[in-house]
Scaffold this motif. Structure first.
Motif, PDB file in Angstrom:
ATOM      1  N   GLU A  27      15.747  34.716  26.431  1.00 23.10           N
ATOM      2  CA  GLU A  27      16.040  35.766  27.405  1.00 23.10           C
ATOM      3  C   GLU A  27      15.791  37.142  26.801  1.00 23.10           C
ATOM      4  OE1 GLU A  27      20.049  35.125  28.689  1.00 23.10           O
ATOM      5  OE2 GLU A  27      19.565  33.219  29.649  1.00 23.10           O
ATOM      6  N   ARG A  28      16.163  37.304  25.546  1.00 12.03           N
ATOM      7  CA  ARG A  28      15.931  38.563  24.829  1.00 12.03           C
ATOM      8  C   ARG A  28      14.439  38.846  24.730  1.00 12.03           C
ATOM      9  NH1 ARG A  28      12.912  40.407  21.032  1.00 12.03           N
ATOM     10  NH2 ARG A  28      13.700  42.169  19.951  1.00 12.03           N
ATOM     11  N   GLU A  29      13.636  37.808  24.445  1.00 13.73           N
ATOM     12  CA  GLU A  29      12.190  37.967  24.363  1.00 13.73           C
ATOM     13  C   GLU A  29      11.621  38.450  25.701  1.00 13.73           C
ATOM     14  OE1 GLU A  29       8.125  35.319  23.835  1.00 13.73           O
ATOM     15  OE2 GLU A  29      10.070  34.337  23.796  1.00 13.73           O
ATOM     16  N   CYS A  30      12.090  37.860  26.803  1.00  9.99           N
ATOM     17  CA  CYS A  30      11.607  38.254  28.135  1.00  9.99           C
ATOM     18  C   CYS A  30      11.957  39.704  28.449  1.00  9.99           C
ATOM     19  CB  CYS A  30      12.188  37.335  29.202  1.00  9.99           C
ATOM     20  SG  CYS A  30      11.545  35.666  29.142  1.00  9.99           S
ATOM     21  N   LYS A  31      13.130  40.134  28.026  1.00 14.04           N
ATOM     22  CA  LYS A  31      13.583  41.486  28.340  1.00 14.04           C
ATOM     23  C   LYS A  31      12.980  42.538  27.418  1.00 14.04           C
ATOM     24  CE  LYS A  31      17.659  44.234  29.285  1.00 14.04           C
ATOM     25  NZ  LYS A  31      19.101  44.211  29.532  1.00 14.04           N
ATOM     26  N   PHE A  32      12.921  42.260  26.107  1.00 11.86           N
ATOM     27  CA  PHE A  32      12.519  43.258  25.129  1.00 11.86           C
ATOM     28  C   PHE A  32      11.186  42.967  24.444  1.00 11.86           C
ATOM     29  CE2 PHE A  32      17.214  43.313  25.092  1.00 11.86           C
ATOM     30  CZ  PHE A  32      17.426  44.624  25.486  1.00 11.86           C
ATOM     31  N   GLY A  33      10.689  41.733  24.541  1.00 12.65           N
ATOM     32  CA  GLY A  33       9.477  41.368  23.809  1.00 12.65           C
ATOM     33  C   GLY A  33       9.785  41.157  22.337  1.00 12.65           C
ATOM     34  N   PHE A  34       8.739  40.947  21.561  1.00 10.73           N
ATOM     35  CA  PHE A  34       8.916  40.724  20.125  1.00 10.73           C
ATOM     36  C   PHE A  34       8.811  42.001  19.312  1.00 10.73           C
ATOM     37  CE2 PHE A  34       7.576  36.219  20.927  1.00 10.73           C
ATOM     38  CZ  PHE A  34       8.723  35.638  20.444  1.00 10.73           C
ATOM     39  N   GLN A  36      10.512  44.799  18.927  1.00  8.47           N
ATOM     40  CA  GLN A  36      11.717  45.624  18.942  1.00  8.47           C
ATOM     41  C   GLN A  36      12.045  46.042  17.516  1.00  8.47           C
ATOM     42  OE1 GLN A  36      15.177  43.803  20.659  1.00  8.47           O
ATOM     43  NE2 GLN A  36      16.532  45.306  19.783  1.00  8.47           N
ATOM     44  N   ALA A  37      12.134  47.342  17.302  1.00 14.07           N
ATOM     45  CA  ALA A  37      12.487  47.854  15.968  1.00 14.07           C
ATOM     46  C   ALA A  37      14.001  47.777  15.773  1.00 14.07           C
ATOM     47  CB  ALA A  37      12.019  49.293  15.833  1.00 14.07           C
ATOM     48  N   GLY A  38      14.426  47.552  14.558  1.00 14.08           N
ATOM     49  CA  GLY A  38      15.853  47.559  14.264  1.00 14.08           C
ATOM     50  C   GLY A  38      16.506  46.219  14.480  1.00 14.08           C
ATOM     51  N   VAL A  39      17.774  46.261  14.824  1.00  9.07           N
ATOM     52  CA  VAL A  39      18.566  45.048  14.967  1.00  9.07           C
ATOM     53  C   VAL A  39      18.160  44.269  16.215  1.00  9.07           C
ATOM     54  CG1 VAL A  39      20.538  46.009  13.740  1.00  9.07           C
ATOM     55  CG2 VAL A  39      20.401  46.239  16.213  1.00  9.07           C
ATOM     56  N   LEU A  40      18.452  42.991  16.201  1.00 10.14           N
ATOM     57  CA  LEU A  40      18.176  42.123  17.334  1.00 10.14           C
ATOM     58  C   LEU A  40      19.268  42.301  18.387  1.00 10.14           C
ATOM     59  CD1 LEU A  40      16.535  39.747  18.540  1.00 10.14           C
ATOM     60  CD2 LEU A  40      18.100  38.233  17.336  1.00 10.14           C
ATOM     61  N   VAL A  41      18.860  42.595  19.603  1.00  6.81           N
ATOM     62  CA  VAL A  41      19.798  42.743  20.714  1.00  6.81           C
ATOM     63  C   VAL A  41      19.781  41.448  21.515  1.00  6.81           C
ATOM     64  CG1 VAL A  41      20.329  44.017  22.814  1.00  6.81           C
ATOM     65  CG2 VAL A  41      19.416  45.221  20.822  1.00  6.81           C
ATOM     66  N   VAL A  42      20.945  40.826  21.648  1.00  5.65           N
ATOM     67  CA  VAL A  42      21.064  39.584  22.406  1.00  5.65           C
ATOM     68  C   VAL A  42      21.709  39.920  23.743  1.00  5.65           C
ATOM     69  CG1 VAL A  42      22.040  37.262  22.437  1.00  5.65           C
ATOM     70  CG2 VAL A  42      21.263  38.251  20.284  1.00  5.65           C
ATOM     71  N   PRO A  43      21.068  39.536  24.859  1.00 10.40           N
ATOM     72  CA  PRO A  43      21.538  39.946  26.177  1.00 10.40           C
ATOM     73  C   PRO A  43      22.715  39.125  26.702  1.00 10.40           C
ATOM     74  CG  PRO A  43      19.630  38.564  26.413  1.00 10.40           C
ATOM     75  CD  PRO A  43      19.852  38.750  24.933  1.00 10.40           C
ATOM     76  N   CYS A  44      23.875  39.340  26.140  1.00 13.16           N
ATOM     77  CA  CYS A  44      25.067  38.665  26.630  1.00 13.16           C
ATOM     78  C   CYS A  44      26.285  39.451  26.192  1.00 13.16           C
ATOM     79  CB  CYS A  44      25.140  37.230  26.120  1.00 13.16           C
ATOM     80  SG  CYS A  44      25.550  37.073  24.388  1.00 13.16           S
ATOM     81  N   GLN A  45      27.402  39.119  26.778  1.00 11.29           N
ATOM     82  CA  GLN A  45      28.663  39.727  26.373  1.00 11.29           C
ATOM     83  C   GLN A  45      29.051  39.197  24.990  1.00 11.29           C
ATOM     84  OE1 GLN A  45      30.285  42.111  28.107  1.00 11.29           O
ATOM     85  NE2 GLN A  45      28.571  42.010  29.533  1.00 11.29           N
ATOM     86  N   ALA A  46      29.738  40.014  24.226  1.00 10.25           N
ATOM     87  CA  ALA A  46      30.169  39.601  22.894  1.00 10.25           C
ATOM     88  C   ALA A  46      31.028  38.344  22.964  1.00 10.25           C
ATOM     89  CB  ALA A  46      30.922  40.737  22.213  1.00 10.25           C
TER      90      ALA A  46
END
Length: 59
Positions: A27-34, A36-46
């Motif tokens: 899902e992260r790949e679909c939203k942000f692509g590969f 992305q600079a910096g930390v990995l953002v995971v699209p979900c609540q903590a």
């Protein structure tokens, strides 16, 4: 969308085989692509990520 502040998690590489974690990464790949600079953002609540990390089911 919830106003929950982003949280930082340090995740062992072994979690990359967890099916639910893999789905979040896709899902992260679909939203942000590969590209992305910096930390990995995971699209979900903590709280959802905490639930996944606490599971003991592995493939």
């Amino acid at each position: 969308m919830d106003d929950e502040k982003p949280k930082k998690f340090f995740v062992a590489l072994s979690y990359l085989t967890h099916p639910t974690f893999l789905k979040l990464l896709e899902e992260r790949e679909c939203k942000f692509g590969f590209d992305q600079a910096g930390v990995l953002v995971v699209p979900c609540q903590a709280s959802e990520l905490q639930r996944i990390l606490s599971e003991r089911v592995w493939i």
